[in-house]
Motif scaffolding. Structure first.
Motif, PDB file in Angstrom:
ATOM      1  N   GLY A 212       0.818  -1.216   0.000  1.00  0.00           N
ATOM      2  CA  GLY A 212       0.000   0.000   0.000  1.00  0.00           C
ATOM      3  C   GLY A 212       0.849   1.263   0.000  1.00  0.00           C
ATOM      4  N   ASP A 213       0.574   2.160   0.948  1.00  0.00           N
ATOM      5  CA  ASP A 213       1.313   3.421   1.036  1.00  0.00           C
ATOM      6  C   ASP A 213       2.756   3.243   1.503  1.00  0.00           C
ATOM      7  N   LYS A 214       3.115   2.046   1.923  1.00  0.00           N
ATOM      8  CA  LYS A 214       4.487   1.777   2.378  1.00  0.00           C
ATOM      9  C   LYS A 214       5.363   1.218   1.257  1.00  0.00           C
ATOM     10  N   LYS A 215       4.857   1.242   0.036  1.00  0.00           N
ATOM     11  CA  LYS A 215       5.626   0.684  -1.076  1.00  0.00           C
ATOM     12  C   LYS A 215       6.920   1.466  -1.256  1.00  0.00           C
ATOM     13  N   PRO A 216       7.938   0.838  -1.870  1.00  0.00           N
ATOM     14  CA  PRO A 216       9.212   1.524  -2.083  1.00  0.00           C
ATOM     15  C   PRO A 216       9.034   2.797  -2.916  1.00  0.00           C
ATOM     16  N   PHE A 217       9.888   3.777  -2.660  1.00  0.00           N
ATOM     17  CA  PHE A 217       9.845   5.028  -3.405  1.00  0.00           C
ATOM     18  C   PHE A 217       9.960   4.762  -4.900  1.00  0.00           C
ATOM     19  N   ASP A 218      10.864   3.834  -5.280  1.00  0.00           N
ATOM     20  CA  ASP A 218      11.019   3.453  -6.690  1.00  0.00           C
ATOM     21  C   ASP A 218       9.667   3.107  -7.312  1.00  0.00           C
ATOM     22  N   CYS A 219       8.859   2.369  -6.570  1.00  0.00           N
ATOM     23  CA  CYS A 219       7.548   1.938  -7.080  1.00  0.00           C
ATOM     24  C   CYS A 219       6.560   3.092  -7.130  1.00  0.00           C
ATOM     25  N   SER A 220       6.653   4.011  -6.160  1.00  0.00           N
ATOM     26  CA  SER A 220       5.694   5.111  -6.119  1.00  0.00           C
ATOM     27  C   SER A 220       5.905   6.116  -7.245  1.00  0.00           C
ATOM     28  N   ILE A 221       7.100   6.125  -7.853  1.00  0.00           N
ATOM     29  CA  ILE A 221       7.357   7.056  -8.957  1.00  0.00           C
ATOM     30  C   ILE A 221       7.437   6.360 -10.311  1.00  0.00           C
ATOM     31  N   TRP A 222       7.360   5.024 -10.324  1.00  0.00           N
ATOM     32  CA  TRP A 222       7.499   4.284 -11.583  1.00  0.00           C
ATOM     33  C   TRP A 222       6.373   4.659 -12.525  1.00  0.00           C
ATOM     34  N   PRO A 223       6.630   4.911 -13.761  1.00  0.00           N
ATOM     35  CA  PRO A 223       7.781   4.588 -14.595  1.00  0.00           C
ATOM     36  C   PRO A 223       8.869   5.667 -14.655  1.00  0.00           C
ATOM     37  N   TYR A 224       8.734   6.724 -13.840  1.00  0.00           N
ATOM     38  CA  TYR A 224       9.820   7.700 -13.772  1.00  0.00           C
ATOM     39  C   TYR A 224      11.003   7.081 -13.047  1.00  0.00           C
ATOM     40  N   ARG A 225      12.184   7.496 -13.405  1.00  0.00           N
ATOM     41  CA  ARG A 225      13.422   7.000 -12.805  1.00  0.00           C
ATOM     42  C   ARG A 225      14.410   8.132 -12.655  1.00  0.00           C
ATOM     43  N   ILE A 226      15.236   8.067 -11.616  1.00  0.00           N
ATOM     44  CA  ILE A 226      16.390   8.954 -11.523  1.00  0.00           C
ATOM     45  C   ILE A 226      17.598   8.093 -11.834  1.00  0.00           C
ATOM     46  N   MET A 227      18.412   8.574 -12.767  1.00  0.00           N
ATOM     47  CA  MET A 227      19.537   7.781 -13.270  1.00  0.00           C
ATOM     48  C   MET A 227      20.800   8.632 -13.329  1.00  0.00           C
ATOM     49  N   ASP A 228      21.914   7.949 -13.275  1.00  0.00           N
ATOM     50  CA  ASP A 228      23.218   8.605 -13.364  1.00  0.00           C
ATOM     51  C   ASP A 228      23.752   8.459 -14.784  1.00  0.00           C
ATOM     52  N   LEU A 229      23.894   9.599 -15.457  1.00  0.00           N
ATOM     53  CA  LEU A 229      24.437   9.636 -16.807  1.00  0.00           C
ATOM     54  C   LEU A 229      25.804  10.317 -16.727  1.00  0.00           C
ATOM     55  N   ASN A 230      26.830   9.503 -16.631  1.00  0.00           N
ATOM     56  CA  ASN A 230      28.210  10.018 -16.576  1.00  0.00           C
ATOM     57  C   ASN A 230      28.399  11.074 -15.494  1.00  0.00           C
ATOM     58  N   GLY A 231      27.847  10.841 -14.321  1.00  0.00           N
ATOM     59  CA  GLY A 231      28.037  11.746 -13.192  1.00  0.00           C
ATOM     60  C   GLY A 231      26.977  12.818 -13.048  1.00  0.00           C
ATOM     61  N   THR A 232      26.035  12.889 -13.954  1.00  0.00           N
ATOM     62  CA  THR A 232      24.941  13.849 -13.861  1.00  0.00           C
ATOM     63  C   THR A 232      23.644  13.066 -13.700  1.00  0.00           C
ATOM     64  N   TRP A 233      22.855  13.499 -12.741  1.00  0.00           N
ATOM     65  CA  TRP A 233      21.587  12.815 -12.528  1.00  0.00           C
ATOM     66  C   TRP A 233      20.541  13.343 -13.503  1.00  0.00           C
ATOM     67  N   VAL A 234      19.748  12.409 -14.028  1.00  0.00           N
ATOM     68  CA  VAL A 234      18.676  12.759 -14.965  1.00  0.00           C
ATOM     69  C   VAL A 234      17.406  12.049 -14.520  1.00  0.00           C
ATOM     70  N   ILE A 235      16.290  12.657 -14.839  1.00  0.00           N
ATOM     71  CA  ILE A 235      15.003  12.007 -14.614  1.00  0.00           C
ATOM     72  C   ILE A 235      14.535  11.520 -15.972  1.00  0.00           C
ATOM     73  N   SER A 236      14.217  10.234 -16.008  1.00  0.00           N
ATOM     74  CA  SER A 236      13.832   9.597 -17.266  1.00  0.00           C
ATOM     75  C   SER A 236      12.533   8.836 -17.059  1.00  0.00           C
ATOM     76  N   ILE A 237      12.103   8.183 -18.123  1.00  0.00           N
ATOM     77  CA  ILE A 237      10.876   7.391 -18.032  1.00  0.00           C
ATOM     78  C   ILE A 237      11.109   6.030 -18.675  1.00  0.00           C
ATOM     79  N   CYS A 238      10.597   4.999 -18.022  1.00  0.00           N
ATOM     80  CA  CYS A 238      10.740   3.636 -18.527  1.00  0.00           C
ATOM     81  C   CYS A 238       9.828   3.446 -19.739  1.00  0.00           C
ATOM     82  N   PRO A 239      10.379   2.930 -20.819  1.00  0.00           N
ATOM     83  CA  PRO A 239       9.596   2.803 -22.050  1.00  0.00           C
ATOM     84  C   PRO A 239       8.566   1.665 -22.064  1.00  0.00           C
TER      85      PRO A 239
END
Length: 172
Positions: A82-109
């Motif tokens: 429920g409301d205790k789900k992991p943060f990763d799950c609460s924002i999916w399909p959005y993701r925060i990712m590391d692109l060569n040292g810079t963080w980006v917000i992306s979306i899972c296709p």
């Protein structure tokens, strides 16, 4: 967290984000200790890998087209956390990712519900508060930052003013 953008009914019917094959097992959600404890209470047979206070469910080695479903998934009710789900799950399909040292917000296709929406709508949702929440959580929980995958469209690059913090958090 995605209320106003994604319907609960759509997620309940789809559940693609709760199943993993050998090519996307890296997408398993990172859990904090409270979430891992709750999942252990609800599903005592669940095993975890721990790293620096963060937890990931052990899926074992997957072969061929074999799928592993998150133990928090109940086929009738959806996520039992429920409301205790992991943060990763609460924002999916959005993701925060590391692109060569810079963080980006992306979306899972693979999320058809959002991926087929106008790009402008997805970016606006990030700009209207979600991006700030993701970034703040990632600073406090850097284990959720995944290595960038080129198949994930980038919706926001965190500015140069944040790059030093990103690098420090990623390296430590």
């Amino acid at each position: 967290m995605l209320k106003g953008l994604l319907e609960n009914k759509s997620c309940r019917e789809c559940r693609i984000c709760c199943g993993f094959d050998k090519t996307d097992i890296w997408e398993m959600p990172v859990m904090n200790s409270d979430t891992a404890k709750e999942l252990s209470r609800l599903r005592p047979d669940t095993e975890f890998t721990e790293k620096d206070g963060a937890f990931i469910v052990k899926a074992g080695r997957l072969e061929g087209d074999e799928l592993f479903f998150c133990p928090a998934l109940d086929k009738e009710k959806g996520c039992i956390l429920g409301d205790k789900k992991p943060f990763d799950c609460s924002i999916w399909p959005y993701r925060i990712m590391d692109l060569n040292g810079t963080w980006v917000i992306s979306i899972c296709p693979v999320c058809g519900e959002l991926y087929n929406r106008p790009l402008r709508e997805l970016v606006e949702f990030v700009e209207n508060g979600l991006g700030e929440k993701i970034y703040k959580y990632a600073l406090e929980n850097p284990d959720i930052v995944k290595k960038y995958d080129h198949s994930y469209p980038i919706l926001k690059v965190l500015g140069e003013e944040n790059t030093d913090n990103c690098l420090k958090r990623t390296i430590n």
